[in-house]
Design a protein around this motif. Structure first.
Motif, PDB file in Angstrom:
ATOM      1  N   ASN A  50       4.520  -2.889  -4.291  1.00 60.80           N
ATOM      2  CA  ASN A  50       5.918  -3.277  -4.528  1.00 60.80           C
ATOM      3  C   ASN A  50       6.933  -2.216  -4.128  1.00 60.80           C
ATOM      4  OD1 ASN A  50       5.243  -5.797  -5.501  1.00 60.80           O
ATOM      5  ND2 ASN A  50       5.265  -5.173  -7.634  1.00 60.80           N
ATOM      6  N   TYR A  51       6.575  -0.943  -4.265  1.00 64.17           N
ATOM      7  CA  TYR A  51       7.570   0.112  -4.049  1.00 64.17           C
ATOM      8  C   TYR A  51       7.219   1.090  -2.940  1.00 64.17           C
ATOM      9  CZ  TYR A  51       8.778  -1.653  -8.650  1.00 64.17           C
ATOM     10  OH  TYR A  51       9.087  -2.468  -9.701  1.00 64.17           O
ATOM     11  N   ILE A  53       4.563   0.764   0.140  1.00 66.26           N
ATOM     12  CA  ILE A  53       4.321   0.294   1.498  1.00 66.26           C
ATOM     13  C   ILE A  53       5.543  -0.466   2.000  1.00 66.26           C
ATOM     14  CG2 ILE A  53       2.862  -1.138   2.973  1.00 66.26           C
ATOM     15  CD1 ILE A  53       1.318   1.240   1.863  1.00 66.26           C
ATOM     16  N   LYS A  54       6.076  -0.028   3.135  1.00 66.33           N
ATOM     17  CA  LYS A  54       7.257  -0.674   3.707  1.00 66.33           C
ATOM     18  C   LYS A  54       6.896  -1.606   4.865  1.00 66.33           C
ATOM     19  CE  LYS A  54       9.948   1.562   0.968  1.00 66.33           C
ATOM     20  NZ  LYS A  54      10.125   0.988  -0.325  1.00 66.33           N
ATOM     21  N   ASP A  55       5.838  -1.284   5.584  1.00 65.01           N
ATOM     22  CA  ASP A  55       5.430  -2.102   6.730  1.00 65.01           C
ATOM     23  C   ASP A  55       4.030  -2.645   6.440  1.00 65.01           C
ATOM     24  OD1 ASP A  55       4.678  -3.257   9.113  1.00 65.01           O
ATOM     25  OD2 ASP A  55       5.184  -1.528  10.354  1.00 65.01           O
ATOM     26  N   GLY A  59       0.506  -0.950   6.975  1.00 65.25           N
ATOM     27  CA  GLY A  59       0.193  -0.341   5.688  1.00 65.25           C
ATOM     28  C   GLY A  59      -1.257  -0.542   5.305  1.00 65.25           C
ATOM     29  N   GLY A  80       2.228   4.914   2.407  1.00 67.29           N
ATOM     30  CA  GLY A  80       3.624   4.685   2.066  1.00 67.29           C
ATOM     31  C   GLY A  80       4.378   6.008   2.000  1.00 67.29           C
ATOM     32  N   PRO A  81       5.676   5.945   1.699  1.00 65.65           N
ATOM     33  CA  PRO A  81       6.462   7.175   1.571  1.00 65.65           C
ATOM     34  C   PRO A  81       5.952   8.016   0.404  1.00 65.65           C
ATOM     35  CG  PRO A  81       7.763   5.245   0.958  1.00 65.65           C
ATOM     36  CD  PRO A  81       6.463   4.743   1.470  1.00 65.65           C
TER      37      PRO A  81
END
Length: 133
Positions: A50-51, A53-55, A59, A80-81
């Motif tokens: 949910n918070y 992985i952006k791609d 990902g 992720g970031p």
């Protein structure tokens, strides 16, 4: 140690829980450990999905599990970031529910069930390592 990579999607949560529990021997597979694994995996993996992985096309979540000196080891890696869940301040569990801000209880609960938890950022990946006994 066994390692498996999963897609960053909610459908992976149950598969990851089962994968981790498969490392437990029948004599170590008591209700408390199985409950702890389910809670820990759900809290950490849902947060990553949910918070973190952006791609979702590139990902991934890689999980490593095994038994070390009769202790269950779980390693979770994602691309992720950077996010260190251990830097999050524990919530005031004695505060009235209506006064408590939303969120933050999941990581606190995870910390209550583990013997040790560590975070590291390496090669643009988040690594969370946990030990349960």
């Amino acid at each position: 140690m066994e390692t498996k990579t999963f897609k960053p999607e909610i459908e992976s949560v149950n598969r990851i829980q089962e994968f981790v529990k498969s490392a437990l021997s029948p004599e170590k597979s008591n209700e408390r450990i199985r409950f702890a694994v389910d809670l820990i995996i759900e809290e950490l993996i849902v947060n990553i999905i949910n918070y973190g992985i952006k791609d979702f096309n590139t990902g991934f979540i890689t999980v490593c599990t095994g038994i070390e000196d009769e202790t269950l080891f779980i390693g979770i890696t994602d691309n992720g970031p950077a996010f260190n869940p251990l830097e999050k301040k524990d919530p005031d569990i004695f505060m009235a529910l209506e006064d408590r801000p939303a969120g933050g209880l999941g990581i606190y609960l995870v910390k209550q069930f583990v013997k040790d938890i560590r975070y590291e950022r390496k090669d643009h990946k988040n690594l969370i390592r946990l030990w349960l006994s």
